[in-house]
Each structure stands twice: as C-alpha cells, then as structure tokens.
Design an enzyme around this catalytic site. Structure first.
Site, PDB file in Angstrom:
ATOM      1  N   THR A 195      43.562  56.841 -31.864  1.00  0.00           N
ATOM      2  CA  THR A 195      44.789  56.250 -31.308  1.00  0.00           C
ATOM      3  C   THR A 195      45.969  57.209 -31.513  1.00  0.00           C
ATOM      4  O   THR A 195      46.102  57.803 -32.589  1.00  0.00           O
ATOM      5  CB  THR A 195      45.075  54.907 -32.008  1.00  0.00           C
ATOM      6  N   THR A 196      46.818  57.308 -30.496  1.00  0.00           N
ATOM      7  CA  THR A 196      47.991  58.186 -30.586  1.00  0.00           C
ATOM      8  C   THR A 196      49.262  57.328 -30.680  1.00  0.00           C
ATOM      9  O   THR A 196      49.192  56.105 -30.681  1.00  0.00           O
ATOM     10  CB  THR A 196      48.058  59.101 -29.346  1.00  0.00           C
TER      11      THR A 196
ATOM     12  N   ASN B 149      43.063  64.203 -29.214  1.00  0.00           N
ATOM     13  CA  ASN B 149      42.060  64.421 -28.178  1.00  0.00           C
ATOM     14  C   ASN B 149      40.799  64.982 -28.822  1.00  0.00           C
ATOM     15  O   ASN B 149      40.799  66.100 -29.308  1.00  0.00           O
ATOM     16  CB  ASN B 149      42.624  65.400 -27.145  1.00  0.00           C
ATOM     17  N   PHE B 150      39.746  64.174 -28.823  1.00  0.00           N
ATOM     18  CA  PHE B 150      38.522  64.568 -29.520  1.00  0.00           C
ATOM     19  C   PHE B 150      37.551  65.331 -28.619  1.00  0.00           C
ATOM     20  O   PHE B 150      36.397  65.481 -28.981  1.00  0.00           O
ATOM     21  CB  PHE B 150      37.816  63.312 -30.077  1.00  0.00           C
TER      22      PHE B 150
ATOM     23  N   HIS C  91      48.425  60.594 -16.612  1.00  0.00           N
ATOM     24  CA  HIS C  91      47.471  59.607 -17.123  1.00  0.00           C
ATOM     25  C   HIS C  91      47.545  58.336 -16.279  1.00  0.00           C
ATOM     26  O   HIS C  91      48.518  58.127 -15.554  1.00  0.00           O
ATOM     27  CB  HIS C  91      47.762  59.253 -18.591  1.00  0.00           C
ATOM     28  N   HIS C  92      46.553  57.477 -16.471  1.00  0.00           N
ATOM     29  CA  HIS C  92      46.487  56.179 -15.802  1.00  0.00           C
ATOM     30  C   HIS C  92      47.741  55.343 -16.098  1.00  0.00           C
ATOM     31  O   HIS C  92      48.392  55.510 -17.139  1.00  0.00           O
ATOM     32  CB  HIS C  92      45.238  55.413 -16.256  1.00  0.00           C
TER      33      HIS C  92
ATOM     34  N   LYS D  58      48.632  53.484 -19.651  1.00  0.00           N
ATOM     35  CA  LYS D  58      48.796  54.183 -20.942  1.00  0.00           C
ATOM     36  C   LYS D  58      50.115  53.790 -21.594  1.00  0.00           C
ATOM     37  O   LYS D  58      51.161  53.792 -20.955  1.00  0.00           O
ATOM     38  CB  LYS D  58      48.726  55.704 -20.724  1.00  0.00           C
TER      39      LYS D  58
ATOM     40  N   GLY E 156      49.796  62.127 -26.594  1.00  0.00           N
ATOM     41  CA  GLY E 156      49.602  62.841 -27.865  1.00  0.00           C
ATOM     42  C   GLY E 156      49.095  64.253 -27.619  1.00  0.00           C
ATOM     43  O   GLY E 156      49.462  65.193 -28.340  1.00  0.00           O
ATOM     44  N   THR E 157      48.269  64.422 -26.596  1.00  0.00           N
ATOM     45  CA  THR E 157      47.729  65.758 -26.277  1.00  0.00           C
ATOM     46  C   THR E 157      48.854  66.694 -25.824  1.00  0.00           C
ATOM     47  O   THR E 157      48.915  67.849 -26.244  1.00  0.00           O
ATOM     48  CB  THR E 157      46.646  65.630 -25.188  1.00  0.00           C
TER      49      THR E 157
HETATM   50  N1  LIG Z   1      41.793  60.932 -29.490  1.00  0.00           N
HETATM   51  C1  LIG Z   1      41.243  60.865 -28.305  1.00  0.00           C
HETATM   52  O1  LIG Z   1      40.326  61.631 -27.944  1.00  0.00           O
HETATM   53  C2  LIG Z   1      41.700  59.780 -27.349  1.00  0.00           C
HETATM   54  C3  LIG Z   1      41.085  59.626 -26.105  1.00  0.00           C
HETATM   55  C4  LIG Z   1      41.465  58.548 -25.292  1.00  0.00           C
HETATM   56  C5  LIG Z   1      42.457  57.682 -25.719  1.00  0.00           C
HETATM   57  N2  LIG Z   1      43.062  57.904 -26.917  1.00  0.00           N
HETATM   58  C6  LIG Z   1      44.036  56.958 -27.454  1.00  0.00           C
HETATM   59  O2  LIG Z   1      43.285  55.833 -27.903  1.00  0.00           O
HETATM   60  C7  LIG Z   1      44.068  54.652 -27.752  1.00  0.00           C
HETATM   61  C8  LIG Z   1      43.289  53.645 -26.909  1.00  0.00           C
HETATM   62  O3  LIG Z   1      43.137  54.139 -25.604  1.00  0.00           O
HETATM   63  P1  LIG Z   1      42.344  53.315 -24.461  1.00  0.00           P
HETATM   64  O4  LIG Z   1      42.565  54.068 -23.211  1.00  0.00           O
HETATM   65  O5  LIG Z   1      40.955  53.030 -24.923  1.00  0.00           O
HETATM   66  O6  LIG Z   1      43.202  51.971 -24.441  1.00  0.00           O
HETATM   67  P2  LIG Z   1      42.795  50.492 -23.965  1.00  0.00           P
HETATM   68  O7  LIG Z   1      41.779  50.534 -22.888  1.00  0.00           O
HETATM   69  O8  LIG Z   1      44.089  49.782 -23.697  1.00  0.00           O
HETATM   70  O9  LIG Z   1      42.117  49.859 -25.237  1.00  0.00           O
HETATM   71  C9  LIG Z   1      42.815  49.489 -26.378  1.00  0.00           C
HETATM   72  C10 LIG Z   1      42.056  48.351 -27.021  1.00  0.00           C
HETATM   73  O10 LIG Z   1      42.639  48.083 -28.278  1.00  0.00           O
HETATM   74  C11 LIG Z   1      42.426  46.716 -28.521  1.00  0.00           C
HETATM   75  N3  LIG Z   1      43.353  46.245 -29.550  1.00  0.00           N
HETATM   76  C12 LIG Z   1      44.688  46.029 -29.470  1.00  0.00           C
HETATM   77  N4  LIG Z   1      45.163  45.611 -30.657  1.00  0.00           N
HETATM   78  C13 LIG Z   1      44.093  45.550 -31.498  1.00  0.00           C
HETATM   79  C14 LIG Z   1      43.927  45.202 -32.841  1.00  0.00           C
HETATM   80  N5  LIG Z   1      44.974  44.816 -33.596  1.00  0.00           N
HETATM   81  N6  LIG Z   1      42.693  45.253 -33.396  1.00  0.00           N
HETATM   82  C15 LIG Z   1      41.623  45.654 -32.667  1.00  0.00           C
HETATM   83  N7  LIG Z   1      41.715  45.999 -31.369  1.00  0.00           N
HETATM   84  C16 LIG Z   1      42.941  45.957 -30.795  1.00  0.00           C
HETATM   85  C17 LIG Z   1      42.656  46.024 -27.191  1.00  0.00           C
HETATM   86  O11 LIG Z   1      41.926  44.860 -27.242  1.00  0.00           O
HETATM   87  P3  LIG Z   1      42.070  43.648 -26.210  1.00  0.00           P
HETATM   88  O12 LIG Z   1      41.542  44.189 -24.922  1.00  0.00           O
HETATM   89  O13 LIG Z   1      41.189  42.634 -26.823  1.00  0.00           O
HETATM   90  O14 LIG Z   1      43.523  43.295 -26.185  1.00  0.00           O
HETATM   91  C18 LIG Z   1      42.063  47.075 -26.234  1.00  0.00           C
HETATM   92  O15 LIG Z   1      40.730  46.756 -25.915  1.00  0.00           O
HETATM   93  C19 LIG Z   1      45.398  55.121 -27.133  1.00  0.00           C
HETATM   94  O16 LIG Z   1      46.326  55.346 -28.171  1.00  0.00           O
HETATM   95  C20 LIG Z   1      45.040  56.436 -26.480  1.00  0.00           C
HETATM   96  O17 LIG Z   1      46.159  57.309 -26.385  1.00  0.00           O
HETATM   97  C21 LIG Z   1      42.701  58.916 -27.728  1.00  0.00           C
END
Ligand SMILES: NC(=O)c1ccc[n+]([C@@H]2O[C@H](COP(=O)([O-])OP(=O)(O)OC[C@H]3O[C@@H](n4cnc5c(N)ncnc54)[C@H](OP(=O)(O)O)[C@@H]3O)[C@@H](O)[C@H]2O)c1
Length: 228
Positions: A78-79, A104-105, A135-136, A139, A145-146
């Site tokens: 998460t970022t 970004n992993f 991004h979509h 977001k 973060g990247t």
């Molecule tokens: N490091 C990397 O490689 C990388 C790659 C992609 C994305 N990211 C980051 O990862 C994060 C998520 O991205 P995404 O695209 O997957 O977002 P997403 O599709 O919106 O998914 C986020 C999920 O988090 C859940 N959530 C919210 N609050 C929560 C809590 N308190 N406890 C447990 N789950 C909770 C939501 O659940 P509900 O659906 O049930 O509300 C949702 O399913 C972002 O910060 C993004 O920038 C990082």
C-alpha cells in the site's frame, strides 16, 4: 507460510492467487472484517507468519501499528503513507520485527528505476526533466508512490537539483504507466514503463514475503529485489 493478506481488491486478490500457486496458506481479509483493525489482535495474528497489506492510505498506518506492535513481520504494498516513514522505521526497530515496503513490487519497474537513475545524468548537461504517470480512475493517491520514488531517485542521482515536476492522469482502467522525459535544445529522451497487468506486483509481493522469512529490520524493496 501462513499468510494474512489485508485487502481483497484489484491487487490483493491476485496476490492471493499467486500465494496459493506457490503453496502458501492464505487468509484474505477485506474492509468489512477488519473495522478498527478487528482482524489484527495479537491472538489473531499469532497464527500467521507474515502479513501482506494491499489496502489504502486511510487505514494502512493503523494496520502497520497493530501488526508491528504484535511482533509480526509485514510486507506493505500500500502507498500513500510515506510521510510517516520515520515513525514506522522507529516502531519496527523498537519491536524488532521484519518490515519491507515498496511502491512497486514489479521487477520490470525496479529495472526501470535503475535506467532512470542512469539517465538522470542528463540534468547535469542542460536537460530539463518531467515525470508523467497514468493510473485507473479509482486510485486513491496522486502522485503515485512509484512516481514519487522516481522523482526522489532522479534527484539523488543528479545531485542537488530541484525535484522534477510530476503530472498525474487518472483515467479508465490504466494499470500503471510511468514516463520520464528529458529534454534539451538538441533532443529529447523518453523512458516509459507500462504495466500490462497486476501480475508483476503480485508475484513480487509473494516472493518478498518469502525473502522476509526469519529476517528482522526495516527494508526498502528497491534495495533487496535482486536477492529475490
Ligand atoms: N507495491 C505495489 O507493487 C503496488 C501495486 C499495486 C497497488 N499498490 C497499492 O496497493 C494499494 C491497493 O491497491 P488496489 O489497486 O488493489 O486497490 P483496491 O482495488 O481499491 O483494493 C483495496 C482493498 O482494500 C480493502 N480494504 C480497505 N480498508 C481495509 C481494511 N481496513 N482492512 C482490510 N482491507 C481493507 C478494500 O476492501 P473492500 O473492497 O472490502 O472495501 C479493497 O478491497 C494502493 O495503495 C496501491 O497504490 C501497490
């Protein structure tokens, strides 16, 4: 490993798939089951080796605090929380846990970072630079973060320059596109990374969790990806 995955969204659900393919046991928790960190009590966490977080900026710090205080190793994808980096590092050191984060992993993006680092020399030869990221539309954070990581690494590589301007676009279902452009009176250099799917992030996150087994300390993915 016994993994607890926070976030069943776009990235989290793929992380769960990859973890199962790599023969890990995985429990996945979404927002509904984790209000006020309900899933992160020390008793609940005791069953897991590592927690992986792909949730959102609004809740990730509370997750980090609960898991680290319970002595649990964490992989945080998460970022949007990096202003709290010093606070988190101190917490990890106090509780002697293993913690790794990265905007970004994906291995491809890690290579892209290296290429941008080399190209940053352009700023010492009368080039100006700009960063663009797309991004979509769903977001939560901007710039990504990247993009912030690219901005920082270029500034560090080039010396004392002002940070490059980052322009963010939010549209459609773009997985993640980052461009760095250096421009002089004579020519223009374009660097571009375009993620085709989230699979690269998910594989990187699971391999990172495997790498973190038995380790203590505060790690940045950019410093360890070559060891995965
Ligand atoms: N490091 C990397 O490689 C990388 C790659 C992609 C994305 N990211 C980051 O990862 C994060 C998520 O991205 P995404 O695209 O997957 O977002 P997403 O599709 O919106 O998914 C986020 C999920 O988090 C859940 N959530 C919210 N609050 C929560 C809590 N308190 N406890 C447990 N789950 C909770 C939501 O659940 P509900 O659906 O049930 O509300 C949702 O399913 C972002 O910060 C993004 O920038 C990082």
């Amino acid at each position: 490993m016994n993994l607890l995955l926070l976030g069943r969204g776009k990235t989290g659900s793929l992380v769960a798939e990859v973890a199962a393919e790599r023969k890990h046991h995985i429990r996945i928790v979404g927002a509904k089951d984790n209000a006020e960190c309900a899933a992160l009590t020390p008793e609940n966490l005791a069953r897991f080796d590592t927690v992986i977080d792909f949730t959102g900026p609004h809740c990730v710090l509370a997750h980090i605090e609960a898991c680290v205080k319970a002595g649990k190793n964490m992989v945080v994808g998460t970022t949007g929380w990096y202003k709290e980096m010093d606070h988190v590092r101190t917490l990890v050191e106090q509780h002697r846990t293993g913690f790794i984060f990265g905007p970004n992993f994906s291995i491809g993006v890690s290579l892209f970072f290296d290429i941008a680092r080399i190209a940053a020399t352009a700023l010492n030869y009368d080039y100006s630079g700009q960063i663009f990221e797309r991004h979509h539309a769903h977001k939560a954070d901007a710039p990504s973060g990247t993009a912030i990581a690219i901005q920082r690494l270029i500034r560090e590589a080039a010396g004392t320059h002002e940070p490059l301007e980052v322009t963010s676009f939010r549209e459609g279902e773009v997985v993640g596109l980052h461009e760095v452009v250096f421009e002089s009176a004579a020519d223009r250099i374009y660097l571009c990374h375009d993620a085709k799917s989230r699979r690269g992030f998910a594989e990187g996150a699971v391999r990172t969790a495997e790498w973190l087994i038995g380790k203590k300390g505060f790690y940045d993915f950019k410093d360890v990806w070559r060891e995965l």
